[in-house]
Design an enzyme around this catalytic site. Structure first.
Site, PDB file in Angstrom:
ATOM      1  N   GLY A  14      -7.663 -37.491  -2.234  1.00 24.72           N
ATOM      2  CA  GLY A  14      -6.360 -37.990  -1.762  1.00 24.72           C
ATOM      3  C   GLY A  14      -6.511 -38.577  -0.375  1.00 24.72           C
ATOM      4  O   GLY A  14      -5.689 -38.339   0.509  1.00 24.72           O
ATOM      5  N   ALA A  15      -7.584 -39.383  -0.211  1.00 32.55           N
ATOM      6  CA  ALA A  15      -7.987 -39.819   1.139  1.00 32.55           C
ATOM      7  C   ALA A  15      -7.425 -41.173   1.521  1.00 32.55           C
ATOM      8  O   ALA A  15      -7.636 -41.622   2.650  1.00 32.55           O
ATOM      9  CB  ALA A  15      -9.515 -39.850   1.222  1.00 32.55           C
ATOM     10  N   ASN A  16      -6.707 -41.844   0.616  1.00 32.47           N
ATOM     11  CA  ASN A  16      -6.267 -43.200   0.957  1.00 32.47           C
ATOM     12  C   ASN A  16      -4.980 -43.228   1.780  1.00 32.47           C
ATOM     13  O   ASN A  16      -4.617 -44.251   2.320  1.00 32.47           O
ATOM     14  CB  ASN A  16      -6.117 -44.067  -0.299  1.00 32.47           C
ATOM     15  N   GLY A  18      -1.778 -40.455   3.992  1.00 30.75           N
ATOM     16  CA  GLY A  18      -1.301 -39.127   4.338  1.00 30.75           C
ATOM     17  C   GLY A  18      -2.345 -38.273   5.055  1.00 30.75           C
ATOM     18  O   GLY A  18      -3.165 -38.753   5.843  1.00 30.75           O
ATOM     19  N   ILE A  19      -2.298 -36.975   4.749  1.00 28.47           N
ATOM     20  CA  ILE A  19      -3.139 -36.005   5.440  1.00 28.47           C
ATOM     21  C   ILE A  19      -4.625 -36.227   5.104  1.00 28.47           C
ATOM     22  O   ILE A  19      -5.501 -36.059   5.961  1.00 28.47           O
ATOM     23  CB  ILE A  19      -2.667 -34.580   5.063  1.00 28.47           C
ATOM     24  N   GLY A  20      -4.890 -36.639   3.873  1.00 33.95           N
ATOM     25  CA  GLY A  20      -6.283 -36.896   3.474  1.00 33.95           C
ATOM     26  C   GLY A  20      -6.879 -38.043   4.270  1.00 33.95           C
ATOM     27  O   GLY A  20      -8.044 -37.982   4.700  1.00 33.95           O
ATOM     28  N   TYR A 167       5.253 -27.303  -8.396  1.00 38.41           N
ATOM     29  CA  TYR A 167       4.483 -27.506  -7.154  1.00 38.41           C
ATOM     30  C   TYR A 167       4.102 -26.157  -6.534  1.00 38.41           C
ATOM     31  O   TYR A 167       2.955 -25.935  -6.135  1.00 38.41           O
ATOM     32  CB  TYR A 167       5.314 -28.353  -6.190  1.00 38.41           C
TER      33      TYR A 167
HETATM   34  N1  LIG Z   1       3.315 -33.463   3.723  1.00 36.10           N
HETATM   35  C1  LIG Z   1       3.723 -32.204   3.856  1.00 36.10           C
HETATM   36  O1  LIG Z   1       4.771 -31.919   4.472  1.00 36.10           O
HETATM   37  C2  LIG Z   1       2.926 -31.096   3.216  1.00 36.10           C
HETATM   38  C3  LIG Z   1       3.366 -29.778   3.415  1.00 36.10           C
HETATM   39  C4  LIG Z   1       2.623 -28.745   2.853  1.00 36.10           C
HETATM   40  C5  LIG Z   1       1.486 -29.040   2.104  1.00 36.10           C
HETATM   41  N2  LIG Z   1       1.092 -30.331   1.935  1.00 36.10           N
HETATM   42  C6  LIG Z   1      -0.155 -30.585   1.161  1.00 36.10           C
HETATM   43  O2  LIG Z   1      -0.929 -31.539   1.825  1.00 36.10           O
HETATM   44  C7  LIG Z   1      -1.761 -32.238   0.885  1.00 36.10           C
HETATM   45  C8  LIG Z   1      -1.723 -33.728   1.145  1.00 36.10           C
HETATM   46  O3  LIG Z   1      -0.405 -34.166   0.922  1.00 36.10           O
HETATM   47  P1  LIG Z   1       0.234 -35.418   1.663  1.00 36.10           P
HETATM   48  O4  LIG Z   1       1.509 -34.941   2.219  1.00 36.10           O
HETATM   49  O5  LIG Z   1      -0.764 -36.078   2.551  1.00 36.10           O
HETATM   50  O6  LIG Z   1       0.541 -36.340   0.384  1.00 36.10           O
HETATM   51  P2  LIG Z   1       0.585 -37.919   0.155  1.00 36.10           P
HETATM   52  O7  LIG Z   1       0.726 -38.676   1.423  1.00 36.10           O
HETATM   53  O8  LIG Z   1       1.606 -38.100  -0.900  1.00 36.10           O
HETATM   54  O9  LIG Z   1      -0.881 -38.228  -0.400  1.00 36.10           O
HETATM   55  C9  LIG Z   1      -1.317 -37.699  -1.614  1.00 36.10           C
HETATM   56  C10 LIG Z   1      -2.705 -38.250  -1.884  1.00 36.10           C
HETATM   57  O10 LIG Z   1      -3.158 -37.714  -3.152  1.00 36.10           O
HETATM   58  C11 LIG Z   1      -3.569 -38.803  -3.974  1.00 36.10           C
HETATM   59  N3  LIG Z   1      -3.371 -38.514  -5.377  1.00 36.10           N
HETATM   60  C12 LIG Z   1      -2.204 -38.211  -6.000  1.00 36.10           C
HETATM   61  N4  LIG Z   1      -2.429 -38.077  -7.327  1.00 36.10           N
HETATM   62  C13 LIG Z   1      -3.745 -38.290  -7.537  1.00 36.10           C
HETATM   63  C14 LIG Z   1      -4.564 -38.313  -8.684  1.00 36.10           C
HETATM   64  N5  LIG Z   1      -4.072 -38.100  -9.911  1.00 36.10           N
HETATM   65  N6  LIG Z   1      -5.887 -38.562  -8.531  1.00 36.10           N
HETATM   66  C15 LIG Z   1      -6.391 -38.822  -7.302  1.00 36.10           C
HETATM   67  N7  LIG Z   1      -5.666 -38.824  -6.176  1.00 36.10           N
HETATM   68  C16 LIG Z   1      -4.347 -38.567  -6.297  1.00 36.10           C
HETATM   69  C17 LIG Z   1      -2.709 -39.974  -3.519  1.00 36.10           C
HETATM   70  O11 LIG Z   1      -3.279 -41.173  -3.927  1.00 36.10           O
HETATM   71  P3  LIG Z   1      -2.360 -42.399  -4.515  1.00 36.10           P
HETATM   72  O12 LIG Z   1      -2.134 -43.306  -3.349  1.00 36.10           O
HETATM   73  O13 LIG Z   1      -3.199 -43.001  -5.582  1.00 36.10           O
HETATM   74  O14 LIG Z   1      -1.080 -41.801  -5.038  1.00 36.10           O
HETATM   75  C18 LIG Z   1      -2.742 -39.767  -2.009  1.00 36.10           C
HETATM   76  O15 LIG Z   1      -3.949 -40.251  -1.490  1.00 36.10           O
HETATM   77  C19 LIG Z   1      -1.262 -31.826  -0.496  1.00 36.10           C
HETATM   78  O16 LIG Z   1      -2.139 -30.886  -1.061  1.00 36.10           O
HETATM   79  C20 LIG Z   1       0.090 -31.187  -0.214  1.00 36.10           C
HETATM   80  O17 LIG Z   1       0.418 -30.193  -1.174  1.00 36.10           O
HETATM   81  C21 LIG Z   1       1.787 -31.366   2.469  1.00 36.10           C
END
Ligand SMILES: NC(=O)c1ccc[n+]([C@@H]2O[C@H](COP(=O)([O-])OP(=O)(O)OC[C@H]3O[C@@H](n4cnc5c(N)ncnc54)[C@H](OP(=O)(O)O)[C@@H]3O)[C@@H](O)[C@H]2O)c1
Length: 279
Positions: A14-16, A18-20, A167
């Site tokens: 998920g590196a493209n 957000g947090i990744g 979730y």
């Molecule tokens: N943001 C918060 O407030 C928060 C709070 C608590 C925990 N977290 C955790 O933090 C982590 C990162 O979340 P984020 O907030 O950075 O989310 P995000 O910005 O929505 O990014 C999610 C990433 O996962 C990728 N992804 C989704 N489905 C996929 C699939 N089937 N195969 C490969 N890659 C996939 C997305 O790629 P695409 O561009 O292709 O969709 C994107 O790169 C997650 O584990 C989340 O549960 C986040």
């Protein structure tokens, strides 16, 4: 951030965005060799180019994989092995959230498949490379794992689907798995998890059910993913295994996450669902 990870081999899912993405930037700045994983080659290429441009690091590459598919996870592990004989840092971070119940090609509920089964399968397929490097697995979880949900072991949401419950189940599984993995690994490699806290990303907007037209304004109210990446870097670079952090500090996870019988049952179930042996 003054971490030195020069030459360390890292993979971030998920590196493209957000947090990744922010974690990949921080790893690149620290001198690491980083493989970015995501679904879409064009988005990955643009993330790779942006990281190379902003950090000056040139050992950044990507491997596309839809982590909802177990065949794709297996192919990802094989392609990684073609390039590397060690893995110092695996950041399982990719996550999905969906209002509707969806089923993967493997017949699994999609949220659990992407948010947990992919963490489980990818880690286990690359475990020998992690042990070879005496490396660390970092599973990005959530404090939401503490929320009470009916049927925590109903991982396919067969008794009814609700977006947040699915979730939460997946995030409890992340923490439970991390602790079980740390117990099984002993001193051979490390396994830790953390909650990044509410962070300005699409996942948060979806979880909070904010209408897309309000995203821009609402995203500005939350800390940027760089803050979460700092916590990720601290978990990667500081010692210890079986750790769980919230707000950047070690805390005790939920009683369910600490339940070792539940952890063993989930491990067995995930092994069976991914076609892996128990050990
Ligand atoms: N943001 C918060 O407030 C928060 C709070 C608590 C925990 N977290 C955790 O933090 C982590 C990162 O979340 P984020 O907030 O950075 O989310 P995000 O910005 O929505 O990014 C999610 C990433 O996962 C990728 N992804 C989704 N489905 C996929 C699939 N089937 N195969 C490969 N890659 C996939 C997305 O790629 P695409 O561009 O292709 O969709 C994107 O790169 C997650 O584990 C989340 O549960 C986040």
């Amino acid at each position: 951030m003054h971490s030195n990870l020069t030459g360390k081999v890292c993979m971030v899912t998920g590196a493209n965005r957000g947090i990744g993405y922010a974690t990949s930037v921080a790893l690149a700045r620290a001198g690491a060799i980083v493989t970015l994983v995501g679904r879409d080659p064009a988005r990955l290429e643009s993330a790779r180019d942006a990281i190379r441009r902003t950090t000056g690091a040139d050992r950044i590459d990507y491997l596309p994989a839809d982590l909802a598919s177990q065949a794709a996870v297996r192919s990802l592990a094989e392609r990684f092995r073609d390039r590397h004989d060690r893995l110092d840092v695996l950041v399982n971070n990719a996550a999905t959230i969906s209002e509707q119940r969806q089923v993967t090609v493997d017949g699994r509920e999609r949220t659990f498949a992407v948010n947990h089964l992919a963490y489980f399968l990818l880690t286990r397929l690359l475990l020998d490379l992690l042990v070879a490097a005496h490396g660390v697995v970092v599973n990005v979880a959530a404090s939401r794992h503490r929320d009470a949900v009916e049927g925590i072991e109903d991982i396919d949401s067969l008794t009814g689907y609700e977006m947040r419950s699915a979730y939460i189940r997946s995030k409890l599984a992340n923490v439970s798995f991390t602790l079980e993995l740390a117990r099984r690994l002993g001193a051979s490699a490390r396994a830790n998890s953390f909650c990044p806290g509410a962070t300005a990303t699409e996942a948060l907007m979806q979880f909070a059910r904010i209408p897309p037209e309000q995203w821009q304004q609402r995203l500005a109210q939350y800390p940027s993913p760089d803050t979460a990446a700092e916590v990720a870097m601290s978990v990667i670079t500081s010692p210890g295994t079986g750790r769980y952090l919230e707000d950047g500090v070690d805390v005790t996870p939920s009683p369910q996450a600490l339940d070792q019988d539940l952890a063993r049952r989930l491990w067995s179930r995930c092994s069976a669902l991914t076609g892996l042996p128990e050990d």
